[in-house]
Design an enzyme around this catalytic site. Structure first.
Site, short mmCIF file in Angstrom:
data_model
loop_
_atom_site.label_atom_id
_atom_site.label_comp_id
_atom_site.label_asym_id
_atom_site.label_seq_id
_atom_site.Cartn_x
_atom_site.Cartn_y
_atom_site.Cartn_z
N TYR A 52 0.83 -1.22 0.00
CA TYR A 52 0.00 0.00 0.00
C TYR A 52 0.86 1.27 0.00
O TYR A 52 0.42 2.30 -0.48
CB TYR A 52 -1.02 -0.04 1.14
CG TYR A 52 -2.12 -1.02 0.79
CD1 TYR A 52 -2.14 -2.30 1.32
CD2 TYR A 52 -3.07 -0.67 -0.16
CE1 TYR A 52 -3.12 -3.22 0.94
CE2 TYR A 52 -4.04 -1.59 -0.56
CZ TYR A 52 -4.06 -2.86 -0.02
OH TYR A 52 -5.00 -3.75 -0.43
N ARG A 55 1.15 1.74 -3.65
CA ARG A 55 -0.11 2.29 -4.19
C ARG A 55 -0.21 3.78 -3.84
O ARG A 55 -0.64 4.60 -4.64
CB ARG A 55 -1.34 1.58 -3.60
CG ARG A 55 -1.47 0.09 -3.73
CD ARG A 55 -1.89 -0.44 -5.08
NE ARG A 55 -0.92 -0.24 -6.11
CZ ARG A 55 0.26 -0.88 -6.17
NH1 ARG A 55 0.61 -1.74 -5.22
NH2 ARG A 55 1.10 -0.65 -7.17
N ASN A 87 -12.77 3.15 -4.98
CA ASN A 87 -11.35 3.46 -5.10
C ASN A 87 -10.78 3.97 -3.79
O ASN A 87 -11.46 4.65 -3.01
CB ASN A 87 -11.12 4.50 -6.21
CG ASN A 87 -11.58 3.98 -7.56
OD1 ASN A 87 -11.74 2.77 -7.74
ND2 ASN A 87 -11.85 4.88 -8.48
N HIS A 104 -14.16 1.11 0.09
CA HIS A 104 -13.09 0.12 0.33
C HIS A 104 -11.87 0.73 0.99
O HIS A 104 -10.81 0.12 0.99
CB HIS A 104 -12.71 -0.56 -0.99
CG HIS A 104 -13.83 -1.40 -1.51
ND1 HIS A 104 -13.91 -1.78 -2.83
CD2 HIS A 104 -14.93 -1.93 -0.89
CE1 HIS A 104 -15.01 -2.51 -3.00
NE2 HIS A 104 -15.64 -2.60 -1.84
N THR A 171 -16.31 0.17 -13.30
CA THR A 171 -16.25 -0.94 -12.35
C THR A 171 -16.75 -2.21 -13.01
O THR A 171 -17.73 -2.20 -13.75
CB THR A 171 -17.07 -0.66 -11.06
OG1 THR A 171 -17.00 -1.82 -10.20
CG2 THR A 171 -18.53 -0.33 -11.35
N SER A 172 -16.05 -3.31 -12.71
CA SER A 172 -16.42 -4.60 -13.32
C SER A 172 -17.59 -5.24 -12.59
O SER A 172 -18.15 -6.25 -13.03
CB SER A 172 -15.21 -5.55 -13.28
OG SER A 172 -14.87 -5.83 -11.92
N1 APR Z 1 -12.52 4.14 -18.42
C1 APR Z 1 -13.60 3.52 -17.86
N2 APR Z 1 -13.59 2.22 -17.45
C2 APR Z 1 -12.44 1.54 -17.60
C3 APR Z 1 -11.28 2.11 -18.17
C4 APR Z 1 -11.36 3.47 -18.59
N3 APR Z 1 -10.29 4.08 -19.15
N4 APR Z 1 -10.30 1.15 -18.18
C5 APR Z 1 -10.84 0.04 -17.62
N5 APR Z 1 -12.12 0.27 -17.30
C6 APR Z 1 -13.08 -0.64 -16.66
C7 APR Z 1 -12.90 -2.11 -16.99
O1 APR Z 1 -13.58 -2.42 -18.19
C8 APR Z 1 -13.55 -2.75 -15.76
O2 APR Z 1 -14.96 -2.90 -15.95
O3 APR Z 1 -12.89 -0.54 -15.27
C9 APR Z 1 -13.31 -1.74 -14.65
C10 APR Z 1 -12.22 -2.17 -13.69
O4 APR Z 1 -12.68 -3.32 -13.01
P1 APR Z 1 -11.81 -3.86 -11.75
O5 APR Z 1 -10.36 -3.87 -12.14
O6 APR Z 1 -12.47 -5.10 -11.28
O7 APR Z 1 -11.98 -2.69 -10.67
P2 APR Z 1 -13.19 -2.47 -9.68
O8 APR Z 1 -14.48 -2.84 -10.29
O9 APR Z 1 -13.06 -1.08 -9.15
O10 APR Z 1 -12.85 -3.50 -8.48
C11 APR Z 1 -13.70 -3.46 -7.35
O11 APR Z 1 -12.19 -5.01 -6.25
O12 APR Z 1 -10.04 -5.63 -5.77
C12 APR Z 1 -11.15 -5.02 -5.26
O13 APR Z 1 -11.17 -3.39 -3.57
C13 APR Z 1 -10.85 -3.59 -4.91
O14 APR Z 1 -12.29 -1.67 -5.11
C14 APR Z 1 -11.79 -2.79 -5.81
C15 APR Z 1 -12.89 -3.78 -6.12
#
Ligand code: APR
Length: 232
Positions: A52, A55, A87, A104, A171-172
């Protein structure tokens, strides 16, 4: 109009901060079990602190992008706008956003090891393992590790339940309970989902309008329309 903005790692990708599950994501380089679980903290706290710290150093070197800036402008135009983020970076705040709910954790803070909401601010990027919280416990990164409770999830649900319109950016929807937040938006609330990928939302959810664009391409024009009261 009550607007709720819900963001994930994708909104900070164009600021140079890695996402977690994209091809070059953080969880491709590090094992969650080594740096982001309570067991990892118990087993090797220095590795967690080092992860961290890295990060935090990346976050301090990053700048808010056009999407962060547009969302702060949206909050200026519609003061009741609430921002909920998964985030841990502070790019929303550095773009001018207020009252951001960090589901988070927050990379700028450390927390007590015995009280999940007892936080202290950290100056600079480096935590020194061994420093203690005023309550006497070892300080740890203010991060919600996998398997831990999400202290502000209920707050986020209550905010989302008031949404007349929702923006979801980058977000995924892989991680619960955060991913279930959309379910708390009223059934009549349109949800504009800005993400170039294919997040795991319910394809039958007719509230969702998926804008397959990067955050800096999709968010500013949407905000411009809202601020100028133009149809989306
Ligand atoms: N603009 C918009 N979306 C984007 C971009 C971009 N330039 N680049 C990538 N993405 C999208 C991807 O398509 C995906 O859907 O951002 C998303 C990232 O997904 P993750 O990496 O899973 O991140 P997130 O959804 O924030 O993860 C949730 O998981 O590991 C834990 O605590 C951590 O808060 C995090 C949580």
């Amino acid at each position: 109009m009550n607007i709720v903005v819900f963001t994930g790692a994708g909104i900070s990708a164009e600021s140079g901060l890695g996402t977690f599950r994209d091809a070059d994501g953080l969880w491709e380089k590090y094992r969650i079990e080594d740096v982001c679980t309570h067991e990892a903290w118990e087993r090797n706290p220095q590795l967690c602190v080092d992860f961290y710290n890295a990060r935090r150093r990346d976050t301090l070197a990053a700048q808010p992008n056009a999407a962060h800036i547009a969302i702060a402008q949206l909050q200026e135009a519609f003061p009741d706008t609430r921002i909920i983020t998964q985030n841990i970076d502070d790019l929303h705040e550095r773009a001018g956003a207020r009252n951001v709910v960090h589901l988070h954790g927050d990379i700028r803070m450390l927390r007590s090891s015995i009280n999940e909401t007892a936080t202290v601010p950290l100056e600079g990027w480096e935590q020194h393992y061994g420093d203690r919280h005023p309550d006497g416990s070892l300080l740890r990164p203010y991060i919600v590790f996998f398997g831990e409770g999400v202290p502000y999830f209920e707050t986020a649900c209550n905010i989302t339940a008031t949404a007349d319109l929702m923006l979801v950016v980058g977000t995924s929807l892989n991680v619960y309970p955060a991913a279930s937040l959309l379910r708390f938006a009223p059934t009549t609330t349109p949800i504009y989902f800005i993400d170039p990928g294919e997040p795991l939302f319910d394809q039958n959810d007719l509230r969702i309008h998926h804008i397959r664009k990067k955050a800096t391409e999709g968010v500013p024009p949407l905000v411009d329309k809202l601020c100028n009261h133009l149809p989306l």
